[in-house]
Design a protein around this motif. Structure first.
Motif, PDB file in Angstrom:
ATOM      1  N   LYS A   1       6.459  -1.028  30.697  1.00  0.00           N
ATOM      2  CA  LYS A   1       7.401  -1.304  31.544  1.00  0.00           C
ATOM      3  C   LYS A   1       6.678  -0.948  33.004  1.00  0.00           C
ATOM      4  N   PRO A   2       5.911   0.037  33.212  1.00  0.00           N
ATOM      5  CA  PRO A   2       5.422   0.408  34.515  1.00  0.00           C
ATOM      6  C   PRO A   2       4.611  -0.815  35.118  1.00  0.00           C
ATOM      7  N   LYS A   3       3.897  -1.665  34.083  1.00  0.00           N
ATOM      8  CA  LYS A   3       3.125  -2.771  34.402  1.00  0.00           C
ATOM      9  C   LYS A   3       3.810  -3.870  35.438  1.00  0.00           C
ATOM     10  N   SER A   4       3.041  -4.911  35.963  1.00  0.00           N
ATOM     11  CA  SER A   4       3.762  -5.934  36.265  1.00  0.00           C
ATOM     12  C   SER A   4       4.226  -6.846  35.554  1.00  0.00           C
ATOM     13  N   ASP A   5       5.162  -7.832  35.902  1.00  0.00           N
ATOM     14  CA  ASP A   5       5.653  -8.691  35.095  1.00  0.00           C
ATOM     15  C   ASP A   5       4.757  -9.734  34.424  1.00  0.00           C
ATOM     16  N   ASP A   6       3.597 -10.047  35.373  1.00  0.00           N
ATOM     17  CA  ASP A   6       2.634 -10.842  34.787  1.00  0.00           C
ATOM     18  C   ASP A   6       1.743 -10.080  33.619  1.00  0.00           C
ATOM     19  N   GLU A   7       1.662  -8.897  33.769  1.00  0.00           N
ATOM     20  CA  GLU A   7       0.911  -7.978  32.867  1.00  0.00           C
ATOM     21  C   GLU A   7       1.823  -7.937  31.546  1.00  0.00           C
ATOM     22  N   ILE A   8       3.080  -7.839  31.625  1.00  0.00           N
ATOM     23  CA  ILE A   8       4.037  -7.618  30.486  1.00  0.00           C
ATOM     24  C   ILE A   8       3.993  -8.912  29.828  1.00  0.00           C
ATOM     25  N   LYS A   9       4.019 -10.244  30.554  1.00  0.00           N
ATOM     26  CA  LYS A   9       4.258 -11.327  29.835  1.00  0.00           C
ATOM     27  C   LYS A   9       3.026 -11.768  29.159  1.00  0.00           C
ATOM     28  N   ALA A  10       1.690 -11.307  29.825  1.00  0.00           N
ATOM     29  CA  ALA A  10       0.432 -11.594  29.203  1.00  0.00           C
ATOM     30  C   ALA A  10       0.424 -10.652  27.996  1.00  0.00           C
ATOM     31  N   TRP A  11       0.822  -9.676  27.795  1.00  0.00           N
ATOM     32  CA  TRP A  11       1.222  -8.693  26.322  1.00  0.00           C
ATOM     33  C   TRP A  11       2.233  -9.167  25.416  1.00  0.00           C
ATOM     34  N   MET A  12       3.303  -9.992  25.744  1.00  0.00           N
ATOM     35  CA  MET A  12       4.130 -10.741  24.955  1.00  0.00           C
ATOM     36  C   MET A  12       3.520 -12.026  24.513  1.00  0.00           C
ATOM     37  N   SER A  13       2.508 -12.610  25.265  1.00  0.00           N
ATOM     38  CA  SER A  13       1.689 -13.924  24.705  1.00  0.00           C
ATOM     39  C   SER A  13       0.832 -13.324  23.615  1.00  0.00           C
ATOM     40  N   HIS A  14       0.165 -12.313  23.746  1.00  0.00           N
ATOM     41  CA  HIS A  14      -0.805 -11.716  22.810  1.00  0.00           C
ATOM     42  C   HIS A  14      -0.087 -11.708  21.451  1.00  0.00           C
ATOM     43  N   GLN A  15       1.245 -11.218  21.306  1.00  0.00           N
ATOM     44  CA  GLN A  15       1.972 -11.107  20.151  1.00  0.00           C
ATOM     45  C   GLN A  15       2.126 -12.459  19.615  1.00  0.00           C
ATOM     46  N   VAL A  16       2.366 -13.591  20.456  1.00  0.00           N
ATOM     47  CA  VAL A  16       2.363 -14.997  19.803  1.00  0.00           C
ATOM     48  C   VAL A  16       1.103 -15.238  19.008  1.00  0.00           C
ATOM     49  N   TYR A  17      -0.035 -14.771  19.520  1.00  0.00           N
ATOM     50  CA  TYR A  17      -1.235 -15.259  19.083  1.00  0.00           C
ATOM     51  C   TYR A  17      -1.340 -14.468  17.910  1.00  0.00           C
ATOM     52  N   LEU A  18      -1.058 -13.175  17.444  1.00  0.00           N
ATOM     53  CA  LEU A  18      -0.916 -12.555  16.183  1.00  0.00           C
ATOM     54  C   LEU A  18      -0.382 -13.561  15.123  1.00  0.00           C
ATOM     55  N   ALA A  19       0.784 -14.264  15.556  1.00  0.00           N
ATOM     56  CA  ALA A  19       1.586 -15.135  14.579  1.00  0.00           C
ATOM     57  C   ALA A  19       0.810 -15.968  14.288  1.00  0.00           C
ATOM     58  N   LEU A  20      -0.149 -16.587  15.160  1.00  0.00           N
ATOM     59  CA  LEU A  20      -0.765 -17.899  14.667  1.00  0.00           C
ATOM     60  C   LEU A  20      -2.027 -17.691  13.735  1.00  0.00           C
ATOM     61  N   GLY A  21      -2.499 -16.337  13.713  1.00  0.00           N
ATOM     62  CA  GLY A  21      -3.596 -16.104  12.821  1.00  0.00           C
ATOM     63  C   GLY A  21      -2.655 -15.989  11.115  1.00  0.00           C
ATOM     64  N   PHE A  22      -1.564 -15.370  11.504  1.00  0.00           N
ATOM     65  CA  PHE A  22      -0.707 -15.252  10.341  1.00  0.00           C
ATOM     66  C   PHE A  22      -0.426 -16.622   9.610  1.00  0.00           C
ATOM     67  N   PHE A  23       0.145 -17.491  10.583  1.00  0.00           N
ATOM     68  CA  PHE A  23       0.377 -18.803  10.192  1.00  0.00           C
ATOM     69  C   PHE A  23      -0.668 -19.682   9.646  1.00  0.00           C
ATOM     70  N   LEU A  24      -1.934 -19.768  10.268  1.00  0.00           N
ATOM     71  CA  LEU A  24      -2.944 -20.367   9.850  1.00  0.00           C
ATOM     72  C   LEU A  24      -3.592 -19.951   8.290  1.00  0.00           C
ATOM     73  N   SER A  25      -3.391 -18.752   7.976  1.00  0.00           N
ATOM     74  CA  SER A  25      -3.830 -18.263   6.956  1.00  0.00           C
ATOM     75  C   SER A  25      -2.947 -18.661   5.648  1.00  0.00           C
ATOM     76  N   ALA A  26      -1.706 -18.568   6.107  1.00  0.00           N
ATOM     77  CA  ALA A  26      -0.429 -18.764   5.238  1.00  0.00           C
ATOM     78  C   ALA A  26      -0.570 -20.419   4.860  1.00  0.00           C
ATOM     79  N   CYS A  27      -0.776 -21.203   5.792  1.00  0.00           N
ATOM     80  CA  CYS A  27      -1.119 -22.694   5.469  1.00  0.00           C
ATOM     81  C   CYS A  27      -2.110 -22.822   4.487  1.00  0.00           C
ATOM     82  N   ALA A  28      -3.457 -22.165   5.006  1.00  0.00           N
ATOM     83  CA  ALA A  28      -4.491 -22.270   4.106  1.00  0.00           C
ATOM     84  C   ALA A  28      -4.195 -21.872   2.577  1.00  0.00           C
TER      85      ALA A  28
END
Length: 199
Positions: A110-137
């Motif tokens: 929370k002490p970080k800027s909105d842009d930094e928090i949004k970047a952190w949130m985007s990183h979480q979506v990329y975790l889901a991508l790896g999970f998804f690609l593995s599931a597809c395979a």
């Protein structure tokens, strides 16, 4: 097939067989798997949009740069979006998470800027991508992750509010003549000792 063999055989599909569709039961299974994706503090700042409509896929293809054919020909396109509002994200975690994760967020993020928090949130979506690609395979489904999309165009077509599309993934079954498959184009990776360090 064990996971190492899946990793060896999985590849980014360049050409799909447009006549082959993923069975609905398997699509539903992929939806459930995505819903189980890991994220830091179980934050889940995401939305996953499954597109099977050819009309909508054609519209998305127009805002997908050089990925247009992969979007049109795939059985489905899955769009991975991130919450685009820190305020709404904080409302979500206060509603759904216990005190411990919220305290972590309040102290370290929370002490970080909105842009930094949004970047952190985007990183979480990329975790889901790896999970998804593995599931597809694991299910014998081919896939193509694509960052080459016009985010605003995707959001407009899909009617997304307060969510920003980060990337999409075409899924389906490869064309037998796809030149990118490992049997025609062997995988190329850096040497193991260059990327893995043991201390």
């Amino acid at each position: 097939m064990n996971f190492k063999d899946l990793a060896k055989n999985r590849y980014t599909t360049k050409k799909y067989d447009a006549t082959k569709k993923i069975p609905e039961a398997e699509v539903n299974q992929l939806k459930e798997i995505l819903n189980l994706s890991p994220s830091s503090i179980n934050s889940q700042p995401w939305k996953f949009t499954f597109v099977s409509s050819q009309e909508v896929k054609n519209q998305l293809a127009d805002v997908s740069y050089f990925n247009d054919a992969k979007v049109k020909e795939a059985s489905h396109v899955v769009v991975f979006s991130v919450l685009d509002s820190v305020k709404l994200f904080e409302e979500q975690i206060h509603k759904n998470l216990p005190e411990g994760p919220i305290s972590y967020y309040n102290q370290f993020l929370k002490p970080k800027s909105d842009d930094e928090i949004k970047a952190w949130m985007s990183h979480q979506v990329y975790l889901a991508l790896g999970f998804f690609l593995s599931a597809c395979a694991s299910m014998g489904i081919d896939s193509t992750p694509m960052e080459g999309i016009k985010s605003e165009g995707y959001a407009s077509i899909l009617g997304l509010e307060n969510y920003k599309p980060l990337f999409s993934v075409s899924i389906g079954y490869r064309d037998t003549e796809d030149a990118n498959q490992p049997s025609k184009k062997p995988k190329s990776r850096l040497a193991l000792e260059e990327v893995v360090v043991e201390l």
